[in-house]
Design a protein around this motif. Structure first.
Motif, short mmCIF file in Angstrom:
data_model
loop_
_atom_site.label_atom_id
_atom_site.label_comp_id
_atom_site.label_asym_id
_atom_site.label_seq_id
_atom_site.Cartn_x
_atom_site.Cartn_y
_atom_site.Cartn_z
N ASN A 184 0.81 -1.22 0.00
CA ASN A 184 0.00 0.00 0.00
C ASN A 184 0.84 1.27 0.00
OD1 ASN A 184 -2.61 -1.25 0.11
ND2 ASN A 184 -2.17 -1.80 2.24
N ALA A 185 2.16 1.11 -0.02
CA ALA A 185 3.06 2.27 0.03
C ALA A 185 3.75 2.46 -1.32
CB ALA A 185 4.09 2.07 1.12
N TYR A 186 3.95 3.71 -1.69
CA TYR A 186 4.59 4.04 -2.97
C TYR A 186 5.61 5.15 -2.74
CZ TYR A 186 0.49 1.62 -4.80
OH TYR A 186 -0.48 0.69 -5.05
N ILE A 187 6.67 5.13 -3.50
CA ILE A 187 7.70 6.15 -3.35
C ILE A 187 7.20 7.52 -3.81
CG2 ILE A 187 8.79 5.80 -5.61
CD1 ILE A 187 11.51 6.14 -4.13
N THR A 188 6.28 7.53 -4.77
CA THR A 188 5.71 8.78 -5.26
C THR A 188 4.50 8.46 -6.11
OG1 THR A 188 6.24 10.90 -6.32
CG2 THR A 188 7.05 8.94 -7.41
N TYR A 189 4.01 9.44 -6.80
CA TYR A 189 2.90 9.23 -7.72
C TYR A 189 3.31 9.73 -9.09
CZ TYR A 189 1.71 14.18 -8.21
OH TYR A 189 1.74 15.51 -8.53
N PHE A 190 2.60 9.30 -10.10
CA PHE A 190 2.79 9.86 -11.44
C PHE A 190 1.43 10.36 -11.90
CE2 PHE A 190 3.34 10.18 -15.97
CZ PHE A 190 4.64 10.65 -16.10
N GLY A 191 1.33 11.66 -12.11
CA GLY A 191 0.05 12.26 -12.48
C GLY A 191 0.06 12.80 -13.89
N ASN A 192 -0.89 13.66 -14.16
CA ASN A 192 -1.04 14.22 -15.50
C ASN A 192 -0.58 15.67 -15.56
OD1 ASN A 192 -3.06 15.16 -13.87
ND2 ASN A 192 -4.70 15.01 -15.37
N ASP A 193 0.42 16.00 -14.74
CA ASP A 193 0.95 17.37 -14.70
C ASP A 193 2.07 17.51 -15.72
OD1 ASP A 193 2.05 19.81 -14.15
OD2 ASP A 193 2.07 19.56 -11.99
N LEU A 240 4.95 0.40 -9.17
CA LEU A 240 5.83 0.88 -8.11
C LEU A 240 5.56 2.34 -7.76
CD1 LEU A 240 9.21 -0.79 -9.13
CD2 LEU A 240 7.46 -1.63 -7.56
N VAL A 241 4.75 3.01 -8.56
CA VAL A 241 4.31 4.36 -8.26
C VAL A 241 2.79 4.39 -8.38
CG1 VAL A 241 6.43 5.49 -9.02
CG2 VAL A 241 4.58 5.13 -10.65
N LYS A 242 2.18 5.28 -7.64
CA LYS A 242 0.73 5.42 -7.68
C LYS A 242 0.36 6.34 -8.83
CE LYS A 242 -3.32 4.77 -5.63
NZ LYS A 242 -3.88 3.44 -5.37
N THR A 243 -0.62 5.96 -9.61
CA THR A 243 -1.10 6.82 -10.69
C THR A 243 -2.39 7.48 -10.23
OG1 THR A 243 -2.21 4.91 -11.70
CG2 THR A 243 -0.03 5.48 -12.54
N VAL A 244 -2.35 8.78 -10.14
CA VAL A 244 -3.50 9.56 -9.68
C VAL A 244 -3.40 10.94 -10.32
CG1 VAL A 244 -2.25 10.32 -7.63
CG2 VAL A 244 -4.74 10.41 -7.63
N PRO A 245 -4.52 11.54 -10.72
CA PRO A 245 -4.46 12.87 -11.36
C PRO A 245 -3.81 13.91 -10.46
CG PRO A 245 -6.62 11.88 -11.67
CD PRO A 245 -5.88 11.01 -10.68
N SER A 246 -2.96 14.73 -11.03
CA SER A 246 -2.33 15.81 -10.27
C SER A 246 -3.39 16.77 -9.76
CB SER A 246 -1.33 16.56 -11.16
OG SER A 246 -0.31 15.69 -11.60
N PHE A 247 -3.18 17.28 -8.56
CA PHE A 247 -4.07 18.25 -7.91
C PHE A 247 -5.44 17.67 -7.57
CE2 PHE A 247 -1.37 20.61 -11.00
CZ PHE A 247 -0.50 21.16 -10.08
N ASP A 248 -5.60 16.35 -7.71
CA ASP A 248 -6.86 15.70 -7.40
C ASP A 248 -7.02 15.55 -5.88
OD1 ASP A 248 -9.16 14.08 -8.78
OD2 ASP A 248 -8.50 12.84 -7.10
N THR A 249 -8.26 15.53 -5.41
CA THR A 249 -8.51 15.38 -3.98
C THR A 249 -7.90 14.09 -3.45
OG1 THR A 249 -10.59 16.61 -4.19
CG2 THR A 249 -10.30 15.25 -2.20
N ALA A 250 -7.97 13.04 -4.26
CA ALA A 250 -7.42 11.74 -3.84
C ALA A 250 -5.92 11.82 -3.61
CB ALA A 250 -7.74 10.68 -4.89
N LEU A 251 -5.24 12.67 -4.38
CA LEU A 251 -3.79 12.81 -4.21
C LEU A 251 -3.46 13.38 -2.84
CD1 LEU A 251 -0.87 12.90 -5.22
CD2 LEU A 251 -1.39 15.10 -6.29
#
Length: 257
Positions: A184-193, A240-251
């Motif tokens: 459940n842990a990730y070093i970072t996320y990769f978004g759409n920024d 290995l990274v979480k994919t979530v939209p940048s600036f999203d509430t979930a982030l």
């Protein structure tokens, strides 16, 4: 999404300029005034309200009125350009360095070269230059944001990582270590920024936009960009990274947790 030991915050060499906007109302920055000067300022960055309050307290001859508007690409720029056409634009506005040429080409800015010149020495030369177009200066830099590596030392220690990654290979290895220890842990996320990705590509040596003669050259398929794309795609494919939209509430929720 559980813990986030690392996050690359903001973008590489992003500069927001305080630009003098054309068609400023009477008594504004572009007018000769014999009495108190009223300056209208539009922007969106956090903290501007306090900055204006402090400025007004220390400059009794000038009153700045700040109006918070939507970030530029989310409607602020359209509102500014519409105000210029209508003749009721603010005296100052926050404009990203990447958008400054668009405003200049539209005739939406006042030339502030003479007023800005004495302050050039207060900035790194490249930063000051970003507020200029074709030899004319239209504002001053107010937000020079480098890309930084921020991490949680306690979480790195928890996962057996004794020092932060010094190379991208070490970064990928640490990403695998963290996720293996806790799914459940990730070093970072990769978004759409796009700004973040542009900063990483720039770091790798990419030059997406260049000029030659009177032509623009656009190249998003260069080796440097492909290298960066392949690196992140590999982390995404391996989850290995979480994919979530940048600036999203979930982030932000994930970061808080």
């Amino acid at each position: 999404m559980k813990s986030r030991p690392f996050r690359a915050v903001t973008l590489a060499m992003a500069i927001t300029s305080l630009a003098a906007v054309a068609a400023c109302g009477s008594g504004g920055a572009g007018d000769e005034a014999s009495g108190p000067v009223d300056v209208e300022f539009w922007g969106w960055a956090p903290g501007y309200e306090k900055s204006v309050e402090l400025f007004n307290a220390s400059h009794p001859g000038t009153k700045v009125t700040y109006s918070k508007i939507s970030p530029g690409s989310k409607g602020g720029y359209t509102k500014m350009l519409s105000a210029v056409k209508a003749g009721n634009a603010p005296c100052l506005a926050s404009v990203g360095f990447e958008t400054l040429p668009t405003f200049a080409a539209a005739g939406a800015l006042q030339d502030a070269t003479a007023a800005a010149a004495p302050h050039a020495k207060e900035y790194a030369p490249w930063a000051f230059a970003q507020s200029s177009v074709a030899g004319h200066t239209y504002g001053l830099p107010v937000d020079i944001a480098p890309m930084a590596l921020i991490y949680r030392k306690d979480l790195f220690t928890k996962y057996g990582i004794t020092q932060p990654p010094r190379t991208w290979d070490e970064y990928a290895a640490d990403a695998a270590t963290i996720h293996a220890a806790d799914p459940n842990a990730y070093i970072t996320y990769f978004g759409n920024d796009a700004y973040n990705f542009a900063g990483l590509a720039w770091q790798a040596g990419a030059k997406w936009f260049t000029t030659g003669g009177d032509r623009w050259t656009v190249d998003l398929d260069d080796p440097a960009t492909k290298k960066v794309t392949a690196f992140w795609q590999n982390l995404i494919d391996k989850k290995l990274v979480k994919t979530v939209p940048s600036f999203d509430t979930a982030l932000y929720k994930g970061m808080g947790e």
